[in-house]
Design a protein around this motif. Structure first.
Motif, PDB file in Angstrom:
ATOM      1  N   VAL A  92       0.822  -1.205   0.000  1.00  0.00           N
ATOM      2  CA  VAL A  92       0.000   0.000   0.000  1.00  0.00           C
ATOM      3  C   VAL A  92       0.857   1.257   0.000  1.00  0.00           C
ATOM      4  CG1 VAL A  92      -0.225   0.014   2.523  1.00  0.00           C
ATOM      5  CG2 VAL A  92      -1.943   1.152   1.128  1.00  0.00           C
ATOM      6  N   VAL A  93       2.004   1.223   0.654  1.00  0.00           N
ATOM      7  CA  VAL A  93       2.875   2.399   0.676  1.00  0.00           C
ATOM      8  C   VAL A  93       3.434   2.682  -0.714  1.00  0.00           C
ATOM      9  CG1 VAL A  93       4.997   3.380   1.615  1.00  0.00           C
ATOM     10  CG2 VAL A  93       3.458   2.099   3.105  1.00  0.00           C
ATOM     11  N   ASP A  94       3.902   1.647  -1.403  1.00  0.00           N
ATOM     12  CA  ASP A  94       4.435   1.821  -2.759  1.00  0.00           C
ATOM     13  C   ASP A  94       3.400   2.450  -3.682  1.00  0.00           C
ATOM     14  OD1 ASP A  94       6.830   0.747  -1.992  1.00  0.00           O
ATOM     15  OD2 ASP A  94       6.369  -1.272  -2.695  1.00  0.00           O
ATOM     16  N   VAL A  95       2.161   2.014  -3.531  1.00  0.00           N
ATOM     17  CA  VAL A  95       1.087   2.545  -4.368  1.00  0.00           C
ATOM     18  C   VAL A  95       0.767   3.988  -3.987  1.00  0.00           C
ATOM     19  CG1 VAL A  95      -1.354   2.304  -4.984  1.00  0.00           C
ATOM     20  CG2 VAL A  95       0.074   0.266  -4.757  1.00  0.00           C
ATOM     21  N   ALA A  96       0.766   4.274  -2.693  1.00  0.00           N
ATOM     22  CA  ALA A  96       0.300   5.572  -2.209  1.00  0.00           C
ATOM     23  C   ALA A  96       1.300   6.703  -2.397  1.00  0.00           C
ATOM     24  CB  ALA A  96      -0.073   5.465  -0.725  1.00  0.00           C
ATOM     25  N   VAL A  97       2.588   6.401  -2.374  1.00  0.00           N
ATOM     26  CA  VAL A  97       3.626   7.439  -2.347  1.00  0.00           C
ATOM     27  C   VAL A  97       3.460   8.509  -3.429  1.00  0.00           C
ATOM     28  CG1 VAL A  97       6.088   7.852  -2.775  1.00  0.00           C
ATOM     29  CG2 VAL A  97       5.389   6.188  -1.063  1.00  0.00           C
ATOM     30  N   PRO A  98       3.366   8.172  -4.713  1.00  0.00           N
ATOM     31  CA  PRO A  98       3.266   9.240  -5.724  1.00  0.00           C
ATOM     32  C   PRO A  98       2.017  10.093  -5.567  1.00  0.00           C
ATOM     33  CG  PRO A  98       2.893   7.078  -6.716  1.00  0.00           C
ATOM     34  CD  PRO A  98       3.395   6.828  -5.338  1.00  0.00           C
ATOM     35  N   PHE A  99       0.921   9.483  -5.130  1.00  0.00           N
ATOM     36  CA  PHE A  99      -0.317  10.238  -4.941  1.00  0.00           C
ATOM     37  C   PHE A  99      -0.205  11.195  -3.761  1.00  0.00           C
ATOM     38  CE2 PHE A  99      -1.701   6.339  -7.120  1.00  0.00           C
ATOM     39  CZ  PHE A  99      -2.413   6.885  -8.172  1.00  0.00           C
ATOM     40  N   LEU A 100       0.413  10.738  -2.674  1.00  0.00           N
ATOM     41  CA  LEU A 100       0.578  11.606  -1.515  1.00  0.00           C
ATOM     42  C   LEU A 100       1.550  12.742  -1.808  1.00  0.00           C
ATOM     43  CD1 LEU A 100       0.636   9.215   1.588  1.00  0.00           C
ATOM     44  CD2 LEU A 100      -1.251  10.528   0.634  1.00  0.00           C
ATOM     45  N   ASN A 101       2.588  12.468  -2.566  1.00  0.00           N
ATOM     46  CA  ASN A 101       3.528  13.522  -2.934  1.00  0.00           C
ATOM     47  C   ASN A 101       2.837  14.594  -3.777  1.00  0.00           C
ATOM     48  OD1 ASN A 101       5.557  12.193  -1.576  1.00  0.00           O
ATOM     49  ND2 ASN A 101       6.486  11.306  -3.411  1.00  0.00           N
ATOM     50  N   THR A 102       1.979  14.165  -4.670  1.00  0.00           N
ATOM     51  CA  THR A 102       1.215  15.109  -5.493  1.00  0.00           C
ATOM     52  C   THR A 102       0.256  15.928  -4.632  1.00  0.00           C
ATOM     53  OG1 THR A 102       1.332  13.675  -7.446  1.00  0.00           O
ATOM     54  CG2 THR A 102      -0.417  15.323  -7.408  1.00  0.00           C
ATOM     55  N   LEU A 103      -0.392  15.262  -3.680  1.00  0.00           N
ATOM     56  CA  LEU A 103      -1.317  15.950  -2.779  1.00  0.00           C
ATOM     57  C   LEU A 103      -0.569  16.999  -1.952  1.00  0.00           C
ATOM     58  CD1 LEU A 103      -4.176  16.183  -1.573  1.00  0.00           C
ATOM     59  CD2 LEU A 103      -3.543  14.375   0.044  1.00  0.00           C
ATOM     60  N   ARG A 104       0.585  16.648  -1.459  1.00  0.00           N
ATOM     61  CA  ARG A 104       1.408  17.604  -0.709  1.00  0.00           C
ATOM     62  C   ARG A 104       1.761  18.815  -1.567  1.00  0.00           C
ATOM     63  NH1 ARG A 104       7.133  15.531  -0.400  1.00  0.00           N
ATOM     64  NH2 ARG A 104       6.767  15.962  -2.599  1.00  0.00           N
ATOM     65  N   ASP A 105       2.153  18.559  -2.811  1.00  0.00           N
ATOM     66  CA  ASP A 105       2.557  19.649  -3.694  1.00  0.00           C
ATOM     67  C   ASP A 105       1.385  20.575  -4.024  1.00  0.00           C
ATOM     68  OD1 ASP A 105       5.062  18.522  -3.662  1.00  0.00           O
ATOM     69  OD2 ASP A 105       4.840  17.515  -5.604  1.00  0.00           O
ATOM     70  N   LYS A 106       0.188  20.003  -4.136  1.00  0.00           N
ATOM     71  CA  LYS A 106      -0.988  20.814  -4.463  1.00  0.00           C
ATOM     72  C   LYS A 106      -1.450  21.665  -3.290  1.00  0.00           C
ATOM     73  CE  LYS A 106      -3.104  17.951  -8.084  1.00  0.00           C
ATOM     74  NZ  LYS A 106      -4.285  17.118  -8.449  1.00  0.00           N
ATOM     75  N   THR A 107      -1.260  21.167  -2.082  1.00  0.00           N
ATOM     76  CA  THR A 107      -1.808  21.841  -0.901  1.00  0.00           C
ATOM     77  C   THR A 107      -0.756  22.549  -0.050  1.00  0.00           C
ATOM     78  OG1 THR A 107      -1.594  19.830   0.449  1.00  0.00           O
ATOM     79  CG2 THR A 107      -3.666  20.145  -0.762  1.00  0.00           C
ATOM     80  N   SER A 108       0.511  22.200  -0.237  1.00  0.00           N
ATOM     81  CA  SER A 108       1.607  22.687   0.624  1.00  0.00           C
ATOM     82  C   SER A 108       1.405  22.265   2.069  1.00  0.00           C
ATOM     83  CB  SER A 108       1.732  24.222   0.523  1.00  0.00           C
ATOM     84  OG  SER A 108       2.085  24.610  -0.778  1.00  0.00           O
ATOM     85  N   LEU A 109       0.716  21.153   2.274  1.00  0.00           N
ATOM     86  CA  LEU A 109       0.485  20.581   3.598  1.00  0.00           C
ATOM     87  C   LEU A 109       1.135  19.202   3.665  1.00  0.00           C
ATOM     88  CD1 LEU A 109      -3.292  21.475   4.054  1.00  0.00           C
ATOM     89  CD2 LEU A 109      -1.355  22.616   5.142  1.00  0.00           C
ATOM     90  N   SER A 110       1.526  18.802   4.861  1.00  0.00           N
ATOM     91  CA  SER A 110       2.130  17.482   5.034  1.00  0.00           C
ATOM     92  C   SER A 110       1.077  16.390   4.900  1.00  0.00           C
ATOM     93  CB  SER A 110       2.798  17.381   6.408  1.00  0.00           C
ATOM     94  OG  SER A 110       3.898  18.265   6.502  1.00  0.00           O
ATOM     95  N   CYS A 111       1.490  15.253   4.372  1.00  0.00           N
ATOM     96  CA  CYS A 111       0.606  14.095   4.239  1.00  0.00           C
ATOM     97  C   CYS A 111       1.273  12.899   4.913  1.00  0.00           C
ATOM     98  CB  CYS A 111       0.353  13.758   2.774  1.00  0.00           C
ATOM     99  SG  CYS A 111      -0.289  15.123   1.803  1.00  0.00           S
ATOM    100  N   HIS A 112       0.475  12.068   5.547  1.00  0.00           N
ATOM    101  CA  HIS A 112       0.990  10.864   6.185  1.00  0.00           C
ATOM    102  C   HIS A 112       0.102   9.675   5.829  1.00  0.00           C
ATOM    103  CE1 HIS A 112       2.325  14.258   8.716  1.00  0.00           C
ATOM    104  NE2 HIS A 112       3.395  13.526   8.970  1.00  0.00           N
TER     105      HIS A 112
END
Length: 274
Positions: A92-112
């Motif tokens: 699940v982490v391998d799958v989630a990483v690129p999506f969370l990085n994109t979400l962080r970049d769009k919002t400038s907020l941390s994602c976990h």
């Protein structure tokens, strides 16, 4: 004839109608349609029963369908063993990483992202927002589930009986607000969380919004969040935008893990208000 028409014509020439119908038959089955009769299948495809007889026979012989009665079918074991073995093996982490990085970049907020281990929420990945005021929880951190937005999301997977068993020897009144002080209070919060489809949690001048990641069975396997300073997420407009982006990200990750659209939509509320 235009170039587009030519392309479409060539594309249609390569289609295998029997294979196309066979795959469409398999797509008909879901959590609402667990068993279908041959007549019903033919009607859904818009063809005669005789035209799909050999397809149904082939799918049954190969184990992708199995008969419940003379003309009644359900998905066979081959669908699970073949179709989901790859999906289940994806971390699940391998799958989630690129999506969370994109979400962080769009919002400038941390994602976990966290997973549940008994009553604790274990942080397994962070997409850190490089700004002066940000929430940064290290990988490997464990926090009691009832104290965080992601933890409560993870608990939403459990039934009341399982929650009672899990917390029968756990004291909840030793934690500072806004954590619930008793099991009945926690159960009430989780009921509201399930209906909403996401959780918001405010503490120590920070705010976190979390939602669930689901696998091919529709089960919650992880939680993701957006977190940042309370001042940043203080307005309803910003919160609504963040919730929308968070839910979209969770849908994309869940789809990559094999969750169906209905399973994802059922777990997410349509409300955009915090």
């Amino acid at each position: 004839m235009s170039a587009q028409d030519t392309t479409d014509s060539k594309g249609n020439d390569y289609l295998v109608p029997a294979l196309q119908r066979g795959l469409r038959i398999l797509e008909m089955f879901n959590d609402q349609e667990r068993a279908l009769g041959s007549n019903e299948i033919a009607i859904k495809l818009g063809v005669s029963l005789s035209s799909i007889y050999r397809i149904l026979f082939t799918l049954t012989e190969m184990g992708y369908l199995q008969k419940l009665g003379k003309n009644l079918y359900e998905l066979g074991p081959q669908v699970i063993s073949t179709g989901f073995s790859y999906l289940a093996s994806r971390d699940v982490v391998d799958v989630a990483v690129p999506f969370l990085n994109t979400l962080r970049d769009k919002t400038s907020l941390s994602c976990h992202i966290t997973i549940r281990e008994q009553t604790e929420s274990l942080y397994v990945y962070r997409a850190f927002a490089p700004q002066r005021l940000s929430v940064n929880i290290p990988i490997g951190t464990r926090i009691p589930c009832h104290c965080t937005a992601m933890g409560r999301v993870l608990l939403c997977e459990l039934s009341t009986d399982k929650l009672n068993q899990l917390y029968q020897s756990v004291r909840l009144d030793d934690y500072p607000p806004p954590a619930p002080k008793s099991l009945p209070e926690l159960l009430q919060l989780l009921t509201e969380d399930r209906e909403r489809g996401w959780v918001i949690h405010r503490s120590d001048y920070s705010t976190a919004i979390a939602t669930a990641i689901r696998d091919h069975t529709g089960s919650i396997v992880a939680a993701i969040n957006l977190s940042g300073p309370e001042a940043v997420l203080d307005t309803e407009t910003v919160r609504s935008q963040c919730i929308e982006l968070l839910l979209h990200t969770a849908s994309c990750i869940s789809a990559q893990l094999g969750a169906r659209r209905k399973q994802i939509q059922r777990g997410q509320a349509t409300s955009k208000q915090a």
